[in-house]
Enzyme design. Structure first.
Site, PDB file in Angstrom:
ATOM      1  N   GLU A 163      -1.426  -9.811  -6.453  1.00  0.00           N
ATOM      2  CA  GLU A 163      -1.402 -10.500  -7.749  1.00  0.00           C
ATOM      3  C   GLU A 163      -0.550  -9.754  -8.763  1.00  0.00           C
ATOM      4  O   GLU A 163       0.176 -10.355  -9.564  1.00  0.00           O
ATOM      5  CB  GLU A 163      -2.822 -10.638  -8.299  1.00  0.00           C
ATOM      6  CG  GLU A 163      -3.747 -11.479  -7.444  1.00  0.00           C
ATOM      7  CD  GLU A 163      -4.511 -10.657  -6.400  1.00  0.00           C
ATOM      8  OE1 GLU A 163      -3.954  -9.668  -5.879  1.00  0.00           O
ATOM      9  OE2 GLU A 163      -5.670 -11.010  -6.123  1.00  0.00           O
TER      10      GLU A 163
ATOM     11  N   CYS B 234      -9.015  -8.689  -7.762  1.00  0.00           N
ATOM     12  CA  CYS B 234      -9.867  -7.542  -8.097  1.00  0.00           C
ATOM     13  C   CYS B 234      -9.960  -7.403  -9.619  1.00  0.00           C
ATOM     14  O   CYS B 234      -9.245  -8.086 -10.370  1.00  0.00           O
ATOM     15  CB  CYS B 234      -9.309  -6.267  -7.472  1.00  0.00           C
ATOM     16  SG  CYS B 234      -7.874  -5.595  -8.347  1.00  0.00           S
TER      17      CYS B 234
ATOM     18  N   GLU C  42       0.829  -1.198   0.000  1.00  0.00           N
ATOM     19  CA  GLU C  42       0.000   0.000   0.000  1.00  0.00           C
ATOM     20  C   GLU C  42       0.868   1.254   0.000  1.00  0.00           C
ATOM     21  O   GLU C  42       2.091   1.194   0.161  1.00  0.00           O
ATOM     22  CB  GLU C  42      -0.947  -0.046   1.215  1.00  0.00           C
ATOM     23  CG  GLU C  42      -1.881  -1.240   1.105  1.00  0.00           C
ATOM     24  CD  GLU C  42      -2.972  -1.278   2.142  1.00  0.00           C
ATOM     25  OE1 GLU C  42      -2.858  -0.606   3.182  1.00  0.00           O
ATOM     26  OE2 GLU C  42      -3.962  -2.003   1.901  1.00  0.00           O
TER      27      GLU C  42
HETATM   28  N1  THU Z   1      -5.921  -6.490  -2.538  1.00  0.00           N
HETATM   29  C1  THU Z   1      -5.060  -7.380  -3.110  1.00  0.00           C
HETATM   30  O1  THU Z   1      -3.845  -7.323  -2.901  1.00  0.00           O
HETATM   31  N2  THU Z   1      -5.588  -8.340  -3.907  1.00  0.00           N
HETATM   32  C2  THU Z   1      -6.931  -8.557  -4.091  1.00  0.00           C
HETATM   33  O2  THU Z   1      -7.300  -9.480  -4.791  1.00  0.00           O
HETATM   34  C3  THU Z   1      -7.891  -7.682  -3.415  1.00  0.00           C
HETATM   35  C4  THU Z   1      -7.333  -6.452  -2.804  1.00  0.00           C
HETATM   36  C5  THU Z   1      -5.363  -5.496  -1.608  1.00  0.00           C
HETATM   37  C6  THU Z   1      -5.295  -4.068  -2.076  1.00  0.00           C
HETATM   38  C7  THU Z   1      -5.288  -3.331  -0.769  1.00  0.00           C
HETATM   39  O3  THU Z   1      -3.974  -3.277  -0.261  1.00  0.00           O
HETATM   40  C8  THU Z   1      -6.114  -4.201   0.170  1.00  0.00           C
HETATM   41  O4  THU Z   1      -6.148  -5.481  -0.440  1.00  0.00           O
HETATM   42  C9  THU Z   1      -7.524  -3.703   0.420  1.00  0.00           C
HETATM   43  O5  THU Z   1      -8.169  -3.433  -0.767  1.00  0.00           O
END
Ligand code: THU
Length: 134
Positions: free
Chosen positions: A55, A85, A44
């Protein structure tokens, strides 16, 4: 490499998740057609919008190391289960239009779906032409 082994690699990668904002930890392990495994976690950022999902971390590691043909990716989060996502589905589709996604609440309850089930009519540009869902 079994689905369980790949999922356990994803779990290990999840330990490095940098999530001071969402506290939602995700790990991924990507198996490429040349038999290599690339792992990733979500990273993040204070701008929030610059956040990179687990991913895509794994995908960029693979491509930058010369592995462009994706076979399978396992995805895990710290609570419950998670699937990629929308942005990640499109990103994976670029390098693995026939790949599968392994996910589940734990390594003994895994499911597997084709990327085309998760991203119907996915977009690709190839040889100056675009394809939709082929
Ligand atoms: N996130 C992922 O790393 N992969 C996913 O498939 C869904 C969301 C992360 C992004 C962010 O750091 C946190 O999960 C919340 O959205």
């Amino acid at each position: 490499m079994t689905n369980k082994e790949l999922f356990l690699e994803a779990k290990r990668a999840m330990e490095n998740a940098y999530t001071p904002f969402s506290h939602f930890n995700v790990g991924a392990a990507l198996l490429t057609e040349d038999g290599k495994v690339y792992t990733g976690c979500n990273v993040e950022n204070s701008t929030l919008g610059a956040t990179v999902c687990a991913e895509r971390t794994a995908s960029v590691k693979a491509v930058s190391e010369g592995s462009r043909d994706f076979k399978k990716i396992a995805v895990v989060c710290h609570a419950g289960e998670v699937t990629p996502c929308g942005i990640c589905r499109q990103f994976l589709y670029e390098f693995g239009p026939s790949m599968t996604v392994v996910f589940g609440p734990d390594e003994d309850n895994l499911k597997e779906l084709n990327i085309k089930e998760l991203l119907p009519l996915g977009f690709r540009l190839e040889n100056d032409k675009h394809t939709i869902g082929e």
